[in-house]
Write a protein that holds these residues in place. Structure first.
Motif, PDB file in Angstrom:
ATOM      1  N   TYR A  29      12.115  10.772  -1.643  1.00  0.00           N
ATOM      2  CA  TYR A  29      10.709  11.001  -1.930  1.00  0.00           C
ATOM      3  C   TYR A  29      10.566  12.421  -1.886  1.00  0.00           C
ATOM      4  O   TYR A  29       9.420  12.820  -2.540  1.00  0.00           O
ATOM      5  CB  TYR A  29      10.142  10.412  -0.388  1.00  0.00           C
ATOM      6  CG  TYR A  29      10.363   8.803  -0.352  1.00  0.00           C
ATOM      7  CD1 TYR A  29      10.081   7.991  -1.292  1.00  0.00           C
ATOM      8  CD2 TYR A  29      10.274   8.129   0.941  1.00  0.00           C
ATOM      9  CE1 TYR A  29      10.248   6.795  -1.411  1.00  0.00           C
ATOM     10  CE2 TYR A  29      10.221   6.751   1.071  1.00  0.00           C
ATOM     11  CZ  TYR A  29      10.092   6.172   0.098  1.00  0.00           C
ATOM     12  OH  TYR A  29      10.121   4.757   0.021  1.00  0.00           O
ATOM     13  N   ARG A  32      10.827  13.262  -5.483  1.00  0.00           N
ATOM     14  CA  ARG A  32       9.683  12.842  -6.046  1.00  0.00           C
ATOM     15  C   ARG A  32       8.384  13.638  -5.847  1.00  0.00           C
ATOM     16  O   ARG A  32       7.084  13.186  -6.265  1.00  0.00           O
ATOM     17  CB  ARG A  32       9.560  11.193  -5.984  1.00  0.00           C
ATOM     18  CG  ARG A  32      10.551  10.415  -6.472  1.00  0.00           C
ATOM     19  CD  ARG A  32      11.241  10.670  -7.896  1.00  0.00           C
ATOM     20  NE  ARG A  32      10.044  10.018  -8.716  1.00  0.00           N
ATOM     21  CZ  ARG A  32      10.131  10.366  -9.985  1.00  0.00           C
ATOM     22  NH1 ARG A  32      11.008  11.184 -10.556  1.00  0.00           N
ATOM     23  NH2 ARG A  32       9.042  10.109 -10.762  1.00  0.00           N
ATOM     24  N   HIS A  61       3.381   1.781   0.644  1.00  0.00           N
ATOM     25  CA  HIS A  61       3.086   1.553  -0.788  1.00  0.00           C
ATOM     26  C   HIS A  61       4.209   1.044  -1.580  1.00  0.00           C
ATOM     27  O   HIS A  61       3.863   0.274  -2.501  1.00  0.00           O
ATOM     28  CB  HIS A  61       2.715   3.144  -1.061  1.00  0.00           C
ATOM     29  CG  HIS A  61       1.328   3.586  -0.795  1.00  0.00           C
ATOM     30  ND1 HIS A  61       0.140   2.835  -0.671  1.00  0.00           N
ATOM     31  CD2 HIS A  61       0.820   4.825  -0.205  1.00  0.00           C
ATOM     32  CE1 HIS A  61      -0.924   3.202  -0.152  1.00  0.00           C
ATOM     33  NE2 HIS A  61      -0.488   4.445  -0.029  1.00  0.00           N
ATOM     34  N   MET A  62       5.386   1.626  -1.509  1.00  0.00           N
ATOM     35  CA  MET A  62       6.680   1.259  -2.319  1.00  0.00           C
ATOM     36  C   MET A  62       6.702  -0.475  -1.864  1.00  0.00           C
ATOM     37  O   MET A  62       7.150  -1.115  -2.772  1.00  0.00           O
ATOM     38  CB  MET A  62       7.650   1.890  -1.837  1.00  0.00           C
ATOM     39  CG  MET A  62       7.865   3.424  -1.926  1.00  0.00           C
ATOM     40  SD  MET A  62       7.906   3.697  -4.036  1.00  0.00           S
ATOM     41  CE  MET A  62       9.676   3.488  -4.308  1.00  0.00           C
ATOM     42  N   GLY A  65       4.771  -2.310  -3.953  1.00  0.00           N
ATOM     43  CA  GLY A  65       5.154  -2.315  -5.527  1.00  0.00           C
ATOM     44  C   GLY A  65       4.629  -1.226  -6.328  1.00  0.00           C
ATOM     45  O   GLY A  65       4.645  -1.166  -7.410  1.00  0.00           O
ATOM     46  N   LEU A  66       4.051  -0.110  -5.647  1.00  0.00           N
ATOM     47  CA  LEU A  66       3.420   0.916  -6.290  1.00  0.00           C
ATOM     48  C   LEU A  66       4.763   1.822  -6.661  1.00  0.00           C
ATOM     49  O   LEU A  66       5.666   1.935  -5.886  1.00  0.00           O
ATOM     50  CB  LEU A  66       2.738   1.735  -5.293  1.00  0.00           C
ATOM     51  CG  LEU A  66       1.347   1.107  -5.077  1.00  0.00           C
ATOM     52  CD1 LEU A  66       0.547   2.010  -3.973  1.00  0.00           C
ATOM     53  CD2 LEU A  66       0.615   0.833  -6.357  1.00  0.00           C
ATOM     54  N   GLN A  67       4.428   2.522  -7.840  1.00  0.00           N
ATOM     55  CA  GLN A  67       5.802   3.461  -8.226  1.00  0.00           C
ATOM     56  C   GLN A  67       5.493   5.048  -7.669  1.00  0.00           C
ATOM     57  O   GLN A  67       4.133   4.956  -7.141  1.00  0.00           O
ATOM     58  CB  GLN A  67       5.368   3.900  -9.795  1.00  0.00           C
ATOM     59  CG  GLN A  67       5.873   2.249 -10.596  1.00  0.00           C
ATOM     60  CD  GLN A  67       7.128   2.044 -10.355  1.00  0.00           C
ATOM     61  OE1 GLN A  67       8.143   2.561 -10.425  1.00  0.00           O
ATOM     62  NE2 GLN A  67       7.321   0.531 -10.172  1.00  0.00           N
ATOM     63  N   THR A  68       6.295   5.703  -7.691  1.00  0.00           N
ATOM     64  CA  THR A  68       6.022   7.018  -6.963  1.00  0.00           C
ATOM     65  C   THR A  68       4.995   7.714  -7.492  1.00  0.00           C
ATOM     66  O   THR A  68       4.250   8.555  -6.899  1.00  0.00           O
ATOM     67  CB  THR A  68       7.368   7.700  -7.089  1.00  0.00           C
ATOM     68  OG1 THR A  68       8.123   8.149  -8.421  1.00  0.00           O
ATOM     69  CG2 THR A  68       8.457   7.191  -6.021  1.00  0.00           C
ATOM     70  N   TYR A  69       4.925   7.807  -8.950  1.00  0.00           N
ATOM     71  CA  TYR A  69       3.748   8.537  -9.619  1.00  0.00           C
ATOM     72  C   TYR A  69       2.523   8.062  -9.289  1.00  0.00           C
ATOM     73  O   TYR A  69       1.564   8.889  -9.032  1.00  0.00           O
ATOM     74  CB  TYR A  69       4.006   8.531 -11.131  1.00  0.00           C
ATOM     75  CG  TYR A  69       3.514   7.145 -11.802  1.00  0.00           C
ATOM     76  CD1 TYR A  69       2.319   7.156 -12.222  1.00  0.00           C
ATOM     77  CD2 TYR A  69       4.593   6.287 -11.988  1.00  0.00           C
ATOM     78  CE1 TYR A  69       2.018   6.143 -13.083  1.00  0.00           C
ATOM     79  CE2 TYR A  69       4.183   5.138 -12.666  1.00  0.00           C
ATOM     80  CZ  TYR A  69       2.962   5.045 -13.028  1.00  0.00           C
ATOM     81  OH  TYR A  69       2.477   3.855 -13.685  1.00  0.00           O
ATOM     82  N   GLU A  70       2.418   6.619  -8.787  1.00  0.00           N
ATOM     83  CA  GLU A  70       1.131   6.223  -8.607  1.00  0.00           C
ATOM     84  C   GLU A  70       0.664   6.490  -6.929  1.00  0.00           C
ATOM     85  O   GLU A  70      -0.253   6.962  -6.714  1.00  0.00           O
ATOM     86  CB  GLU A  70       1.158   4.527  -8.458  1.00  0.00           C
ATOM     87  CG  GLU A  70       1.353   4.156  -9.927  1.00  0.00           C
ATOM     88  CD  GLU A  70       1.606   2.449  -9.832  1.00  0.00           C
ATOM     89  OE1 GLU A  70       0.725   1.745 -10.541  1.00  0.00           O
ATOM     90  OE2 GLU A  70       2.519   2.174  -9.168  1.00  0.00           O
TER      91      GLU A  70
END
Length: 99
Positions: A29, A32, A61-62, A65-70
């Protein structure tokens, strides 16, 4: 002046125990650009209680299903909203404005 929640004094091992996240996941994290620990003179990562709360939000958030950029975009939006609120508050206080 920072509050106790903002003081970066907690090591990654303790953060891992408190959050249930692996040290590897916490470092990921950081890579990122989702979390920004301080470093001691010896290079040890130091986190705050605020960072721990942020890590738990990231993990949630992960899981959703969210991506790190989101997640980074969400964080940027939230930080902008907080800054905007602070600026509005300062302007209101300075100019004695009320809604």
């Amino acid at each position: 002046m920072s509050t106790y929640k903002e003081k970066k004094v907690i090591t990654i091992g303790i953060v891992s125990e408190l959050t249930g996240l692996s040290e590897r996941r916490i470092r990921y994290y950081e890579e990122r650009k989702l979390i920004f620990p301080d470093r001691s003179k010896g290079g040890t990562r130091k986190y705050s209680f605020t960072d721990i709360e942020k890590l738990m939000n990231i993990a949630n958030h992960m899981e959703d299903g969210l991506q790190t950029y989101e997640i980074r975009k969400i964080q940027e939006k939230e930080e902008k909203e907080v800054r905007d609120q602070m600026i509005r508050g300062q302007l209101n206080a300075h100019f004695n404005m009320r809604k």
